[in-house]
Write an enzyme that holds these catalytic residues in place. Structure first.
Site, mmCIF file in Angstrom:
data_model
loop_
_atom_site.group_PDB
_atom_site.id
_atom_site.type_symbol
_atom_site.label_atom_id
_atom_site.label_comp_id
_atom_site.label_asym_id
_atom_site.label_seq_id
_atom_site.Cartn_x
_atom_site.Cartn_y
_atom_site.Cartn_z
ATOM 1 N N GLY A 85 0.791 -1.216 0.000
ATOM 2 C CA GLY A 85 0.000 0.000 0.000
ATOM 3 C C GLY A 85 0.828 1.273 0.000
ATOM 4 O O GLY A 85 0.312 2.339 -0.290
ATOM 5 N N MET A 86 2.121 1.164 0.328
ATOM 6 C CA MET A 86 2.952 2.364 0.373
ATOM 7 C C MET A 86 4.227 2.173 -0.437
ATOM 8 O O MET A 86 5.331 2.464 0.011
ATOM 9 C CB MET A 86 3.286 2.703 1.825
ATOM 10 C CG MET A 86 2.184 3.419 2.543
ATOM 11 S SD MET A 86 1.771 4.996 1.785
ATOM 12 C CE MET A 86 3.275 5.903 2.063
ATOM 13 N N ASP A 241 -0.912 -3.096 12.595
ATOM 14 C CA ASP A 241 -1.198 -3.929 11.422
ATOM 15 C C ASP A 241 -0.421 -5.239 11.508
ATOM 16 O O ASP A 241 0.211 -5.667 10.544
ATOM 17 C CB ASP A 241 -0.851 -3.175 10.136
ATOM 18 C CG ASP A 241 -1.543 -3.770 8.904
ATOM 19 O OD1 ASP A 241 -2.522 -4.520 9.079
ATOM 20 O OD2 ASP A 241 -1.107 -3.489 7.781
#
Length: 742
Positions: A85-86, A241
């Site tokens: 996601g990054m 997470d």
């Protein structure tokens, strides 16, 4: 026009990117284009005309297209390892030290916001501050050629997620077999709590997930992970997470914690969850899922580690579902199925440790990850674990066996009362679980802009559990969205009376006082006083900043608040809608349309984003684009009276009066209590010199919305045209009385 950044919020929201289907009309090019911008055919984001590969940067990143570079600073890129996601992770060689590293890169050309860069830098800073055997260390950070990056240890191995996928698919896992061999060689033969007969059974493979070797390995690996988490927690870093994909198993049997992409320092603002989801659904703690003012602390990571333990023991996730919402509802309202029901050979102590870590109430979990790790090591050493099962019931059973005659008499007297109590408890629990499920549904409908459905579900939740405070807040917000201001005010007043420090109740009252469409009597609420209480009490959450922006009079002030909301939750749909509206107030068409495009991606099932884009195109006198947007909005929601109202006004401006009447009549049929529709029809009637009908509709608009200035002016003009002086005098007298009362 700059590109819309989707990537930074794609993995922490409900956004579902639509990819091109073979044979689709978009397969060979852009859906739309102008000289300076185009529309990405995959996700409909606005992108520059010269965008590479014909898609937006987010979709380019997914598809593998990216800027050409072979070296960043001191690092030579060798091959891609993975994407998240990054950014992208490469295997790279650090030239000065001649060592291989993993290099995480945030590529250029993504239309990066300051928040995206800050989030990436925060990840690097959080990991770089930690030095532990079981945490992937960060060696260096930097920026080159527009790319932000940081270098970390290259862990040769696999993620735990890959290992579990192999085991579920009954594939061999040489890495895990080697790890099991190492762990078993360093521990005693079998834990004391192994079920009867398990110690004597043969183990066909070192990765037999029902064997004692496997259970030892699981305990050892997750004890090490627990130590790593405790080390991070002691230094003020909460991971948020923890999941198999972020636990890397090295070739030497070491389990390393990585990817601090959404980590927060415990003292930072933004640690309160308020309607936004941060994390991976299957492993999120109940407090991460719950909306409202819920303070997160290090115990959220303890829950997630318990969920990983559950999956390693059973090869199943604790809560499964066909949709994200089903999983989140399960986390909120259900207990996980005990692991031994799925696999009876799981040692009792391991099941006990797992279920204690996954307690819904943080106060009943392990107080620290270190305590959980200590119990896992006690299991390995055949010692007594600190966690206990339902001890009182077990002790009661022993007492009955020792004193059968004494207990028979007591049991006979209590059996009827006991049965009645049990039925009552079961009924109450079932009712509460039903309320939580309905509440989760309502919150989802709010996030998608489906307000009627949301109100129906939240009222079902309150019917089952009338004291559910968060459901009352959600009901008040939905009532505001449906323009039922009186009902929302009643709800909010009850909240403030019950708790004067409830900032949400104060804010609902301030919003009702400032809402342009609220009834005249509701506008008498002293909104400023309530807003002052909000400023004093509100936390640093996306919802708080968004709602305060809605109440702000100044567009610049509102946009600043909305920027803060979207920094916390980039997929906050209501904040995107409000910021688009505020940009439009400031005549910043490109910024407003950019937010409208993002809103379409966040709420693909809602007409809201297309309706907003249509309004913006109307303001730009681009009637063709406006018509396309209104048509798409009505394709998604054919019964949306607001879109019908907007399109009717555009038809009237274009001289298409029959179409205008068709839309406005349908809007009134769908929502007979919306004053704006009657005003629009009154204007349409007046343009056709149907003055009597215009008077009737203007009066109806004023009945529904006393003090509606536009309708008052129209009524005054039509009565004057008709020469109805007595009615005009009576109407003016009523206005004077209302002004005097004000």
């Amino acid at each position: 026009m700059t590109s819309v950044l989707i990537r930074e919020w794609l993995d922490s929201s409900e956004v579902q990117t639509k990819f091109i289907e073979p044979g689709s009309p978009w397969e060979n090019g852009y859906a739309e284009m102008t000289s300076d911008h185009r529309i990405c055919p995959n996700c409909r984001a606005t992108v520059p005309a010269d965008a590479p590969e014909g898609v937006c940067p987010a979709c380019a990143l997914r598809a593998g297209f990216e800027p050409e570079y072979e070296r960043l600073g001191d690092f030579e890129l060798l091959r891609e390892i993975g994407r998240g996601g990054m950014g992208v992770v490469y295997e790279a060689r650090q030239i000065s030290l001649k060592r291989r590293v993993a290099l995480k890169v945030l590529p250029p050309g993504l239309g990066l916001t300051d928040q995206a860069v800050q989030r990436f830098e925060r990840e690097a800073q959080a990991a770089a501050s930690l030095h532990h055997t079981n945490i992937v260390p960060v060696y260096a950070t930097g920026e080159d050629q527009g790319c932000h990056y940081y270098a970390m240890e290259l862990v040769e191995g696999q993620s735990l997620s890959q290992v579990l996928d192999d085991l579920r698919g009954e594939k061999s896992s040489p890495l895990m077999e080697a790890t099991v061999t190492q762990v078993v060689a360093g521990t005693s033969d079998a834990p004391a709590s192994e079920p009867t007969g398990a110690a004597e059974s043969a183990t066909p493979s070192d990765t037999d997930t029902g064997g004692r070797k496997w259970f030892k390995t699981v305990a050892k690996l997750l004890a090490d992970a627990g130590d790593a988490l405790h080390y991070a927690h002691e230094r003020g870093v909460i991971h948020r997470d923890v999941k198999p994909a972020n636990l890397l198993l090295s070739g030497d049997g070491r389990l390393c914690l990585g990817d601090f992409g959404i980590a927060r320092l415990a003292q930072e603002p933004g640690m309160t969850v308020s309607g936004s989801f941060i994390g991976t659904p299957a492993y999120m703690s109940p407090e991460q899922v719950a909306a409202g003012r819920v303070k997160l602390d290090h115990r959220t990571d303890v829950y997630s580690l318990g969920a990983v333990l559950y999956e390693m023991l059973t090869l199943q996730r604790p809560f499964e579902g066909d949709s994200r919402e089903q999983i989140l509802t399960g986390i909120l309202s259900k207990d996980p199925k005990p692991p031994r029901r799925l696999k009876p050979r799981i040692p009792i102590d391991l099941e006990t440790i797992c279920l204690k870590a996954m307690e819904k109430d943080p106060d009943r979990r392990y107080a620290t990850a270190e305590e959980m790790a200590a119990d896992l090591r006690q299991f390995l050493q055949r010692g007594l674990i600190a966690a206990r099962r339902a001890g009182p019931l077990r002790r009661a059973g022993k007492f009955v066996r020792r004193h059968p005659l004494a207990t028979v008499t007591a049991a006979a007297l209590l059996v009827v009362a006991g049965l009645a109590w049990w039925v009552w408890i079961a009924s109450a629990r079932q009712s509460h679980e039903a309320a939580l499920r309905a509440f989760a549904d309502a919150r989802y409908y709010l996030s998608q802009g489906e307000y009627e459905s949301g109100l129906e579900r939240v009222e079902a939740a309150l019917a089952s559990s009338p004291d559910l405070a968060e459901a009352r807040l959600l009901r008040a917000r939905l009532l505001m969205k449906l323009r039922r201001y009186d009902d929302a005010v009643t709800e909010a007043r009850g909240m403030v009376e019950a708790d004067p420090g409830d900032w949400t109740g104060h804010l609902i009252l301030a919003l009702a006082a400032n809402a342009p469409e609220s009834a005249f009597r509701v506008m008498m609420i002293p909104g400023g006083e309530h807003l002052a209480e909000v400023e004093r009490l509100a936390p640093d959450t996306a919802d708080a900043y968004h709602l305060r922006a809605v109440a702000a009079d100044d567009a610049t002030e509102a946009i600043a608040l909305l920027d803060r909301a979207l920094a916390i939750d980039p997929a906050h749909a209501e904040a995107l809608y409000e910021r688009s509206r505020r940009h439009a107030e400031r005549k910043d068409f490109e910024a407003a349309l950019r937010d409208a495009d993002r809103l379409v991606a966040v709420r693909p099932r809602s007409a809201q984003g297309h309706r907003m884009a249509g309004r913006l195109y109307v303001d730009q006198h681009d009637t063709d684009s406006a018509m396309e947007q209104f048509a798409e909005a009505l394709r998604i929601d054919p019964d949306d009276p607001i879109t019908l109202n907007e399109r009717s006004r555009l038809y009237r401006a274009l001289g298409r009066r029959e179409d205008a009447f068709a839309d406005i009549d349908r809007a009134i049929e769908l929502d007979p209590d919306y004053a704006r529709s009657y005003y629009e029809r009154a204007q349409l009637q007046a343009s056709l010199e149907r003055v009597d009908h215009a008077v009737e509709d203007a009066r109806r608009a004023l009945e529904l919305k006393p003090g509606y200035a536009d309708a008052e002016v129209l009524l005054f003009e039509t009565l004057l045209i008709l020469g109805r002086r007595e009615e005009l005098a009576g109407q003016m007298k009523r206005w004077e009385e209302e002004l005097a009362a004000d």
